[in-house]
Design an enzyme around this catalytic site. Structure first.
Site, short mmCIF file in Angstrom:
data_model
loop_
_atom_site.label_atom_id
_atom_site.label_comp_id
_atom_site.label_asym_id
_atom_site.label_seq_id
_atom_site.Cartn_x
_atom_site.Cartn_y
_atom_site.Cartn_z
N THR A 328 0.83 -1.21 0.00
CA THR A 328 0.00 0.00 0.00
C THR A 328 0.87 1.25 0.00
O THR A 328 2.08 1.19 0.18
CB THR A 328 -0.92 0.05 1.24
OG1 THR A 328 -0.10 0.24 2.40
CG2 THR A 328 -1.73 -1.23 1.40
N CYS A 329 0.20 2.41 -0.13
CA CYS A 329 0.94 3.68 -0.20
C CYS A 329 1.22 4.25 1.18
O CYS A 329 1.81 5.34 1.29
CB CYS A 329 0.14 4.69 -1.00
SG CYS A 329 0.21 4.31 -2.74
N ASP A 330 0.79 3.56 2.23
CA ASP A 330 0.97 4.10 3.57
C ASP A 330 2.35 3.72 4.12
O ASP A 330 2.75 2.55 4.04
CB ASP A 330 -0.13 3.53 4.48
CG ASP A 330 -0.13 4.19 5.84
OD1 ASP A 330 0.82 4.93 6.17
OD2 ASP A 330 -1.09 3.96 6.59
#
Ligand code: PLP
Length: 384
Positions: A328-330
């Site tokens: 994910t982009c987190d």
């Protein structure tokens, strides 16, 4: 755990991320639990991994179940209800305990028809049970020391011992039946004294209740917390079992029914995650691998369960300390900041993590659009 070759074959067939549940291992863990704790009936804590196939295998092995919500209750109930009559054992008091001390009115109203065992730990809950689920059997949850557990549970639930008998007598006055006592020493408890202290504390409450005129209790639920062998520092289960058996035999007569709610112990070693490297970069001089599973998905236990999982490569090569990120982009999506892995892994290469069967797929989310790992069951057996 499944052999490495089998994991690779399954990953090739089903793709990644993949979660492999080994039902032979479930049966081995259940058999070990019963062997070392012969007085104790195991109520599998469904929250550790609510997969219906896991519930089914453990049921067939002889387990009962601990549930904490109506959907969990229905996973078990639906399965038992659909069994052919000859396989259906007598249930429900001996098959399901609803072990969440706080229940919504609506939940109690629905639960009442099943005459389940339910836990409680406060006066308000007595009023609710009286009004909405008076046909339930009650089990008082006690607050016990959680020292040294990986996941602490005693700050949220449990009646203080000074208040315990008042809560039993109040339920009795309300016309409810308190069947016994329960506790939870904290999840992944490696400090075995927690069990010794908790069993002694429960024995004290039993005695005080009797002294004050309440003699209807006939069960003790020693909860969950039995540690999975994540690393060599965890002492063998039989060492813990020996302590528990000694205390039970010393303090509780034979006619008291003893149950436990193991979650992690039964499923942790039965689950293996297989993920794939989807990217590779060097950042601040450190080799970083990006994989297609992460903390929002099968590795959610890193966040919610305070657990760590080792990552292993199938491929050999000179090793280096690497960082492993989820997809994910987190920036929170970090699987490991210091993992010893071959430095020659490439896009498409696979990694696996053992002992990830508990509190993993159970708390996976669909965050950022990444689908959860596909679950594959191996060594399932059909009973005729
Ligand atoms: C979570 C939970 C369990 C299972 O705990 P483990 O540490 O996985 O064995 C058992 N009982 C209750 C009430 C729980 O909340």
């Amino acid at each position: 755990m499944a052999a490495l070759k089998i994991l690779q074959q399954l990953a090739r067939k089903h793709g990644t991320p993949l979660f492999v549940a080994d039902h032979d291992e479930l049966r081995r863990n259940y058999a070990a639990f019963r062997k070392y704790l012969p007085r104790v009936q195991a109520y599998y804590a469904v929250k550790a991994n609510p997969d219906p196939a896991i519930v089914k295998t453990l049921y067939q092995a002889g387990a009962s179940f601990d549930v904490a919500s109506m959907p969990e209750f229905m996973v078990v109930h639906r399965y038992i209800k659909d069994l052919p009559a000859k396989q259906r054992q007598d249930w429900i008091w001996d098959k399901i305990i609803y072990a969440n001390p706080i229940k919504a009115n609506e939940t109690l109203a629905e639960l009442d028809q099943y005459k389940a065992l339910v836990t409680y730990d406060n006066f308000e809950e007595i009023k609710k049970i009286k009004q909405y689920a008076p046909n339930s059997g009650l089990v008082l949850r006690l607050k016990v020391p959680n020292t040294g557990a990986m996941v602490e549970l005693s700050s949220k639930f449990g009646a203080a011992s000074g208040e315990a008998v008042d809560l039993i007598l109040a339920a009795d006055r309300a016309g409810l039946v308190v069947e016994g006592l329960s506790f939870h020493v904290g999840s992944q408890t490696t400090n075995f004294e927690n069990y010794v202290q908790a069993i002694n504390l429960a024995a004290g409450v039993y005695k005080e209740a009797k002294d004050r005129g309440y003699a209807k209790m006939n069960l003790l639920d020693i909860g969950g917390g039995f540690p999975a062998p994540y690393d060599e520092s965890v002492q063998p289960f039989r060492t813990l079992a020996r302590k528990i058996n000694a205390e039970l035999d010393r303090l509780f007569p034979r006619n008291i029914q003893i149950l436990a709610e193991p979650g992690r112990f039964l499923v942790a070693t039965a689950g293996t995650a297989v993920s794939k490297i989807i990217g590779k970069a060097v950042r601040d001089g450190k080799l970083c691998y990006y994989i297609d599973d992460g903390v929002y998905h099968t590795f959610s236990g890193i966040i919610f369960d305070h657990c760590r999982y080792r990552l292993n490569a199938f491929k050999k090569g000179p090793k280096r300390i690497c960082t492993v990120f989820g997809p994910t982009c987190d920036a929170l999506d970090v699987v490991s900041l210091a993992e010893e892995l071959p430095e020659n892994l490439e896009r498409g290469d696979l990694l696996y993590s053992k002992n990830i069967g508990a509190y993993s797929v159970a708390s996976s989310t669909p965050f950022n659009g990444f689908p959860p790992a596909k679950v594959v069951h191996i060594n399932q057996k059909e009973l005729s």
